[in-house]
Motif scaffolding. Sequence first.
Motif, mmCIF file in Angstrom:
data_model
loop_
_atom_site.group_PDB
_atom_site.id
_atom_site.type_symbol
_atom_site.label_atom_id
_atom_site.label_comp_id
_atom_site.label_asym_id
_atom_site.label_seq_id
_atom_site.Cartn_x
_atom_site.Cartn_y
_atom_site.Cartn_z
ATOM 1 N N VAL A 72 -6.288 0.946 -23.622
ATOM 2 C CA VAL A 72 -4.868 1.286 -23.771
ATOM 3 C C VAL A 72 -4.072 0.074 -24.228
ATOM 4 O O VAL A 72 -4.507 -1.068 -24.105
ATOM 5 N N ASP A 73 -2.877 0.370 -24.731
ATOM 6 C CA ASP A 73 -1.955 -0.694 -25.145
ATOM 7 C C ASP A 73 -0.937 -1.026 -24.065
ATOM 8 O O ASP A 73 -0.414 -2.147 -24.029
ATOM 9 N N LEU A 74 -0.618 -0.073 -23.206
ATOM 10 C CA LEU A 74 0.367 -0.312 -22.155
ATOM 11 C C LEU A 74 -0.147 -1.339 -21.147
ATOM 12 O O LEU A 74 -1.357 -1.405 -20.890
ATOM 13 N N PRO A 75 0.736 -2.116 -20.541
ATOM 14 C CA PRO A 75 0.302 -2.981 -19.430
ATOM 15 C C PRO A 75 -0.158 -2.137 -18.250
ATOM 16 O O PRO A 75 0.349 -1.034 -18.029
ATOM 17 N N VAL A 76 -1.144 -2.650 -17.532
ATOM 18 C CA VAL A 76 -1.665 -1.965 -16.337
ATOM 19 C C VAL A 76 -1.366 -2.828 -15.121
ATOM 20 O O VAL A 76 -1.858 -3.952 -15.015
ATOM 21 N N PHE A 77 -0.544 -2.300 -14.220
ATOM 22 C CA PHE A 77 -0.189 -3.027 -12.993
ATOM 23 C C PHE A 77 -1.163 -2.659 -11.885
ATOM 24 O O PHE A 77 -1.490 -1.484 -11.691
ATOM 25 N N ARG A 78 -1.598 -3.686 -11.134
ATOM 26 C CA ARG A 78 -2.502 -3.485 -9.995
ATOM 27 C C ARG A 78 -1.918 -4.211 -8.784
ATOM 28 O O ARG A 78 -2.330 -5.326 -8.454
ATOM 29 N N PRO A 79 -0.963 -3.595 -8.082
ATOM 30 C CA PRO A 79 -0.279 -4.303 -6.993
ATOM 31 C C PRO A 79 -1.176 -4.649 -5.808
ATOM 32 O O PRO A 79 -0.798 -5.474 -4.987
ATOM 33 N N LEU A 80 -2.386 -4.054 -5.742
ATOM 34 C CA LEU A 80 -3.287 -4.332 -4.615
ATOM 35 C C LEU A 80 -4.430 -5.261 -5.006
ATOM 36 O O LEU A 80 -5.360 -5.439 -4.224
ATOM 37 N N ILE A 81 -4.363 -5.878 -6.163
ATOM 38 C CA ILE A 81 -5.514 -6.587 -6.713
ATOM 39 C C ILE A 81 -6.038 -7.680 -5.782
ATOM 40 O O ILE A 81 -7.239 -7.919 -5.701
ATOM 41 N N GLY A 82 -5.177 -8.339 -5.028
ATOM 42 C CA GLY A 82 -5.623 -9.404 -4.125
ATOM 43 C C GLY A 82 -5.595 -9.012 -2.659
ATOM 44 O O GLY A 82 -5.590 -9.883 -1.782
ATOM 45 N N THR A 83 -5.615 -7.708 -2.386
ATOM 46 C CA THR A 83 -5.489 -7.197 -1.020
ATOM 47 C C THR A 83 -6.820 -6.649 -0.534
ATOM 48 O O THR A 83 -7.506 -5.936 -1.277
ATOM 49 N N ASP A 84 -7.208 -6.972 0.705
ATOM 50 C CA ASP A 84 -8.471 -6.423 1.202
ATOM 51 C C ASP A 84 -8.261 -5.044 1.822
ATOM 52 O O ASP A 84 -7.131 -4.596 2.019
ATOM 53 N N LYS A 85 -9.364 -4.380 2.143
ATOM 54 C CA LYS A 85 -9.295 -2.972 2.570
ATOM 55 C C LYS A 85 -8.520 -2.797 3.869
ATOM 56 O O LYS A 85 -7.749 -1.843 4.014
ATOM 57 N N LEU A 86 -8.709 -3.707 4.814
ATOM 58 C CA LEU A 86 -7.999 -3.575 6.089
ATOM 59 C C LEU A 86 -6.490 -3.701 5.895
ATOM 60 O O LEU A 86 -5.712 -2.993 6.544
ATOM 61 N N GLU A 87 -6.077 -4.583 4.997
ATOM 62 C CA GLU A 87 -4.653 -4.714 4.703
ATOM 63 C C GLU A 87 -4.110 -3.447 4.061
ATOM 64 O O GLU A 87 -3.006 -2.986 4.378
ATOM 65 N N ILE A 88 -4.889 -2.858 3.160
ATOM 66 C CA ILE A 88 -4.462 -1.626 2.495
ATOM 67 C C ILE A 88 -4.367 -0.486 3.501
ATOM 68 O O ILE A 88 -3.422 0.313 3.469
ATOM 69 N N ILE A 89 -5.327 -0.406 4.415
ATOM 70 C CA ILE A 89 -5.283 0.630 5.453
ATOM 71 C C ILE A 89 -4.032 0.477 6.306
ATOM 72 O O ILE A 89 -3.354 1.459 6.637
ATOM 73 N N GLY A 90 -3.707 -0.769 6.662
ATOM 74 C CA GLY A 90 -2.490 -1.003 7.442
ATOM 75 C C GLY A 90 -1.246 -0.539 6.703
ATOM 76 O O GLY A 90 -0.345 0.083 7.294
ATOM 77 N N GLU A 91 -1.178 -0.797 5.400
ATOM 78 C CA GLU A 91 -0.042 -0.344 4.586
ATOM 79 C C GLU A 91 0.003 1.180 4.538
ATOM 80 O O GLU A 91 1.077 1.794 4.613
ATOM 81 N N ALA A 92 -1.159 1.820 4.390
ATOM 82 C CA ALA A 92 -1.217 3.282 4.336
ATOM 83 C C ALA A 92 -0.760 3.900 5.648
ATOM 84 O O ALA A 92 -0.089 4.945 5.665
ATOM 85 N N GLN A 93 -1.107 3.266 6.756
ATOM 86 C CA GLN A 93 -0.667 3.769 8.057
ATOM 87 C C GLN A 93 0.844 3.666 8.199
ATOM 88 O O GLN A 93 1.499 4.583 8.703
ATOM 89 N N ARG A 94 1.416 2.560 7.743
ATOM 90 C CA ARG A 94 2.877 2.408 7.802
ATOM 91 C C ARG A 94 3.575 3.393 6.870
ATOM 92 O O ARG A 94 4.636 3.934 7.203
ATOM 93 N N LEU A 95 2.958 3.641 5.718
ATOM 94 C CA LEU A 95 3.527 4.597 4.779
ATOM 95 C C LEU A 95 3.471 6.016 5.320
ATOM 96 O O LEU A 95 4.389 6.818 5.086
ATOM 97 N N GLY A 96 2.398 6.328 6.053
ATOM 98 C CA GLY A 96 2.222 7.678 6.586
ATOM 99 C C GLY A 96 1.235 8.510 5.791
ATOM 100 O O GLY A 96 1.115 9.727 6.014
ATOM 101 N N SER A 97 0.483 7.880 4.887
ATOM 102 C CA SER A 97 -0.476 8.612 4.058
ATOM 103 C C SER A 97 -1.918 8.482 4.542
ATOM 104 O O SER A 97 -2.800 9.194 4.042
ATOM 105 N N TYR A 98 -2.170 7.603 5.504
ATOM 106 C CA TYR A 98 -3.555 7.279 5.866
ATOM 107 C C TYR A 98 -4.314 8.492 6.405
ATOM 108 O O TYR A 98 -5.456 8.745 6.012
ATOM 109 N N GLU A 99 -3.703 9.251 7.298
ATOM 110 C CA GLU A 99 -4.393 10.405 7.888
ATOM 111 C C GLU A 99 -4.743 11.435 6.819
ATOM 112 O O GLU A 99 -5.794 12.088 6.896
ATOM 113 N N ILE A 100 -3.876 11.595 5.846
ATOM 114 C CA ILE A 100 -4.152 12.536 4.752
ATOM 115 C C ILE A 100 -5.309 12.019 3.911
ATOM 116 O O ILE A 100 -6.267 12.740 3.604
ATOM 117 N N SER A 101 -5.251 10.752 3.549
ATOM 118 C CA SER A 101 -6.274 10.161 2.681
ATOM 119 C C SER A 101 -7.634 10.058 3.356
ATOM 120 O O SER A 101 -8.660 9.937 2.671
#
Length: 419
Positions: free
Chosen positions: A313-342
């Motif tokens: 593609v020509d568009l820029p691709v943003f990856r806001p989690l690129i330097g984040t580990d899985k446990l950190e992402i899970i913590g963010e998902a829990q705060r967001l409220g999406s973790y149980e669904i996912s």
Amino acid sequence: MTDFQRIILVHYHEIGLKGHNRASFETRLLKNLEALLAPFPVVTIHRISGRLCVFLREGTDWDTAVAASEVAGRVPGVARVSSGFKCERDLDEMARAAVLALSEAGEFSTFKVAARRNHTDFATGSMEMNKIIGGALCEARPDKGVRMKNPDVTVGVEVVQNASYVYARSVPGVGGLPVGSSGKVVCLLSSGIDSPVATWKLARRGAVCIGVHFSGRPQTSDASEYLVDDIARVLERTGCIARVYTVPFGDYQREIALTVPPELRVIMYRRLMFKVAEALAARERAGALVTGESLGQVASQTLDNIRATDDAVDLPVFRPLIGTDKLEIIGEAQRLGSYEISSQDAPDCCTLFMPRSPETHAKLPVVREAEAALSVERWVAELVEAAEVRDYACPAYKPRARRDAAGARQGGTGDPARA
């Protein structure tokens, strides 16, 4: 019930650092709050002295005011939310409101008063107000101590031109910039843990987020689509998603699996996804793509493979989690409220026709040569045409015209239709 009108003071930080365009950010935040607080008894929202003030209808009870403040605190752009009262510019009234506000602040042991006047036509200065109102609070709550540094509760008193505002209960917000202040992006959105968090992070930076979900249908069930709808409803609560395109991708994965070397399947899947997402981004006039990739987490997320997919593609691709580990992402998902669904299992395109040993260090010439055997341009056009649309409540989004289609799944804020 109190005879004071309840208010919610919305504080922001990053918006306050803006220059000549600060008013446009404040207006965008105000409009977002007006829409998202519509279920509550809000009379009006005004800009006052570097913040926004939400005026609740007289007679509003404490529980309703707290619920409204909690919603406001989750809206991107809001740094802190304070619940309190509007009263006259009279010291006795301010002291009475302060006693009431402190009684609603929850459990605490120490407090202080932070008073300020924004207009010098009020005769009493800030230091004197601190003494007078602090004395009234000490008399009303002799069991509590005063601490000037790091108290449990700070009672705020602000005197403006025609009124004063008194508050004690303050909770942090999510910060960032108001949705709609930073353009539009297209987010590759799965039913997994990572991509909803990535979407939320871009919304928190002020972007209007358009989701694209690649379903394994008809090679798998449509279960992932329902999970993505549930995730979108979570994001919708604070205006963080505007629309989701669902693309039935399974048959095209099957064609890729039958044509390219097995080790290159995943890269080819993702290149086609990126191309479809870019075409939908052009339709939406979006300026970037967003993924939930984290460096090295899976085979497709190595440096070489990221380069190989970005090349599509020509568009820029943003990856806001690129330097984040899985446990950190899970913590963010829990705060967001999406973790149980996912966390629910659902077959989707990510696990369909997976090779035993996927390539982890793809070479661009090899990838391009393998892709040349595929009818990519035709497939992109077909997939864009087949995309189904579901709209969500996002105050900053003006939907582009779309035509209805018979037989679409029902649900969501708007009924899904062909794009």
